[in-house]
Design an enzyme around this catalytic site. Structure first.
Site, mmCIF file in Angstrom:
data_model
loop_
_atom_site.group_PDB
_atom_site.id
_atom_site.type_symbol
_atom_site.label_atom_id
_atom_site.label_comp_id
_atom_site.label_asym_id
_atom_site.label_seq_id
_atom_site.Cartn_x
_atom_site.Cartn_y
_atom_site.Cartn_z
ATOM 1 N N PHE A 150 0.793 -1.219 0.000
ATOM 2 C CA PHE A 150 0.000 0.000 0.000
ATOM 3 C C PHE A 150 0.830 1.275 0.000
ATOM 4 C CE2 PHE A 150 0.799 -0.572 4.571
ATOM 5 C CZ PHE A 150 1.152 0.723 4.951
ATOM 6 N N LYS A 174 -1.284 -7.827 -8.526
ATOM 7 C CA LYS A 174 -2.211 -7.872 -7.389
ATOM 8 C C LYS A 174 -1.889 -6.682 -6.499
ATOM 9 C CE LYS A 174 -3.020 -8.815 -3.497
ATOM 10 N NZ LYS A 174 -3.619 -7.953 -2.408
ATOM 11 N N GLU A 177 -5.176 -4.224 -1.359
ATOM 12 C CA GLU A 177 -6.610 -3.927 -1.300
ATOM 13 C C GLU A 177 -6.884 -2.581 -0.655
ATOM 14 O OE1 GLU A 177 -5.609 -6.866 2.093
ATOM 15 O OE2 GLU A 177 -4.945 -6.389 0.049
ATOM 16 N N SER A 227 5.664 -6.879 4.152
ATOM 17 C CA SER A 227 6.319 -7.146 5.431
ATOM 18 C C SER A 227 7.173 -8.403 5.338
ATOM 19 C CB SER A 227 5.271 -7.326 6.530
ATOM 20 O OG SER A 227 4.582 -8.556 6.361
ATOM 21 N N CYS A 282 10.176 1.316 3.382
ATOM 22 C CA CYS A 282 11.198 0.412 3.892
ATOM 23 C C CYS A 282 12.573 1.065 3.924
ATOM 24 C CB CYS A 282 11.241 -0.867 3.065
ATOM 25 S SG CYS A 282 11.697 -0.616 1.332
ATOM 26 N N GLU A 376 9.978 -3.200 13.036
ATOM 27 C CA GLU A 376 9.647 -2.153 12.071
ATOM 28 C C GLU A 376 8.385 -1.430 12.528
ATOM 29 O OE1 GLU A 376 9.669 -1.627 7.270
ATOM 30 O OE2 GLU A 376 8.621 -3.389 8.044
#
Length: 485
Positions: A150, A174, A177, A227, A282, A376
């Site tokens: 995202f 993909k 969402e 992740s 990241c 994180e």
């Protein structure tokens, strides 16, 4: 609802699903309902793979110099639609307009690199014996998939789309969402640029769709960004199904600050790194390792961080759950003895009371065993860990399981070189808070930040998206027979 329901994009058109399951797409900026996104069924993926497989038969035979013409046009369209794309990115992700513009500009650079691929995959040819010639050439894999997060609705998809497709593959994307809108707009621009139907497809969904992609027998390779916990699952599942997989995970980036660092430059870089994209990247500064006496630099960091205002030059985090998780890390560290120098919990943003914001937060006297030092956080938070010397700083950096990025702030070339050589990270910065390589240099970390071989962008991506064909030819009988033939 501001936008129509977000369905799939298959074979060059928006395609509805038999699924009756939808998720709300909420803007983190102010809580507005933007759209609803379909949670696709496996037959939707099957249809996308069939379309991609049919398109592949013609696309792979199209010379690469013709394939990249699509991306010359796509680059122009990105430039022409930059502001609209940035606005959409900001709406669904929550980042500032300035950050969203920078994201689209990076898409343009990634696409520009893809147009250079004909010059980079020319292969090799050599007369290995009298009258005998060996040749290598890169050939596409077939139908491939890219699963994206995202935090960069446009940029991360463009880490893979231009290179994979220009190299002759057909792709299933993909999207997350949480941010499906930018992906559909990308598909529309690719079609406008002349990409044949079926070469690029989008299937929306959640974890079930990720699993279906990993399991699908006709998908030859899978890239993933997200992740570390999920990256491990995707890598194991995809490779157990005999696919290529490159899975990029999370990070805990350490910025090592030495006493000789220039305070203004150091503070500005660290604050930009920890607060950019609300810390949801990241490559964000997550831990600062203060070496020796650097209180004067920490004071400057506080001064700079106070200039960052939620809802103004600091965007929102993606949703309420993320906001609550980030603030829990801060509260827990404070309870364990860390000192909050600048507190970003529960900020008030006038006119955006339903937005999900966390202000810039600086926490000192963090110890390496605290969760905020090990995990994180993915928010605009930096934890300061103190150590008396450089070797102690390297021990702290090397002890963390991640290996995405690290940086050092110093005016000593020798100290910088020592840290470059000994930090266990794939991307290193010297007086640079976000050491992202520019094209053609590739993006990729080490250790628990990456699973698989190679990198996802730049020259290194060629090896992932292609396979090498070797041919040996001999036409002249007068060459005779030797040990080769």
């Amino acid at each position: 609802m501001k936008y129509p329901i977000t369905y799939n994009y298959i074979n060059g058109q928006i395609t509805e699903s038999e699924s009756t399951s939808f998720l709300d797409v909420i803007s983190p900026l102010d809580g507005t309902l933007l759209s609803k996104v379909v949670m696709s069924k496996t037959n939707d993926l099957d249809n996308a793979v069939i379309a991609a497989g049919k398109a592949f038969e013609k696309w792979r035979k199209t010379p690469i110099k013709e394939r990249v013409q699509v991306f010359f046009k796509y680059k122009q369209l990105l430039e022409q639609n930059l502001n609209d794309l940035a606005a959409l990115c900001s709406e669904e992700n929550g980042k500032t307009i300035g950050e969203s513009i920078a994201e689209i500009e990076k898409c343009i650079e990634l696409t520009e690199f893809a147009t250079s691929l004909p010059q980079l995959i020319t292969g090799e040819v050599l007369e290995v014996s009298r009258g005998v010639e060996c040749r290598t050439e890169h050939t596409p894999l077939g139908v491939v998939a890219s699963i994206v997060p995202f935090n960069f609705p446009a940029m991360v998809p463009n880490w893979t789309i231009p290179n994979a497709i220009a190299l002759g593959n057909c792709m299933i994307l993909k999207p997350s969402e949480k941010v499906p809108l930018s992906a559909i707009r990308i598909a529309e621009l690719l079609k406008e640029a002349g990409l044949p139907d079926g070469v690029f497809n989008i299937v929306n969904g959640d974890a079930d769709m990720v699993n279906a992609i990993c399991d699908h027998p006709e998908i030859k390779a899978v890239s993933f960004v997200g992740s570390t916990a999920i990256a491990k699952v995707v890598y194991k599942r995809a490779t157990s199904n005999l696919k290529r997989c490159l899975a990029l995970g999370g990070a805990k980036n350490h910025l090592i600050v030495l006493p000789d660092a220039r305070p203004d430059m150091t503070a500005a870089n660290i604050v930009a790194s920890m607060s950019g994209c609300a810390g949801q990247r990241c490559m964000a500064a997550s831990a600062m390792v203060a070496v020796g006496s650097v209180d004067h630099i920490i004071d400057q960091i506080i001064t700079e961080a106070k200039k960052i205002k939620p809802g103004d030059n600091l965007g929102a985090v993606i949703n309420k759950a993320s906001k609550e998780r980030i603030e829990r890390y801060i509260t827990e560290a404070e309870a364990q003895g860390a000192k909050v120098l600048l507190d970003g919990r529960a900020p008030k943003v006038a006119g955006k009371e339903n937005g999900t914001y966390v202000g810039p937060t600086v926490i000192d006297f963090v110890t390496p065993d605290m969760a905020i030092a090990r995990e994180e956080v993915f928010g605009p938070v930096i934890a300061i860990i103190r150590t008396p010397n450089v070797e102690g700083a390297l021990q702290i950096e090397n002890a963390n399981p991640y290996g995405n990025a690290a940086a050092v702030f110093t005016q000593s070339g020798g100290a910088a070189r020592h840290i470059i050589e000994n930090a266990s990270a794939g991307m290193i910065g010297v007086n640079v808070g976000v050491p992202v390589p520019r094209e053609p240099f590739s993006f990729g970390g080490w250790n628990d930040s990456k699973f698989g071989v190679g990198d996802i962008t730049g020259k290194s991506s060629i090896e992932f998206w292609t396979q090498l064909k070797k041919s040996t030819t001999k036409w002249n009988p007068e060459a005779g027979v030797n040990w080769m033939s």
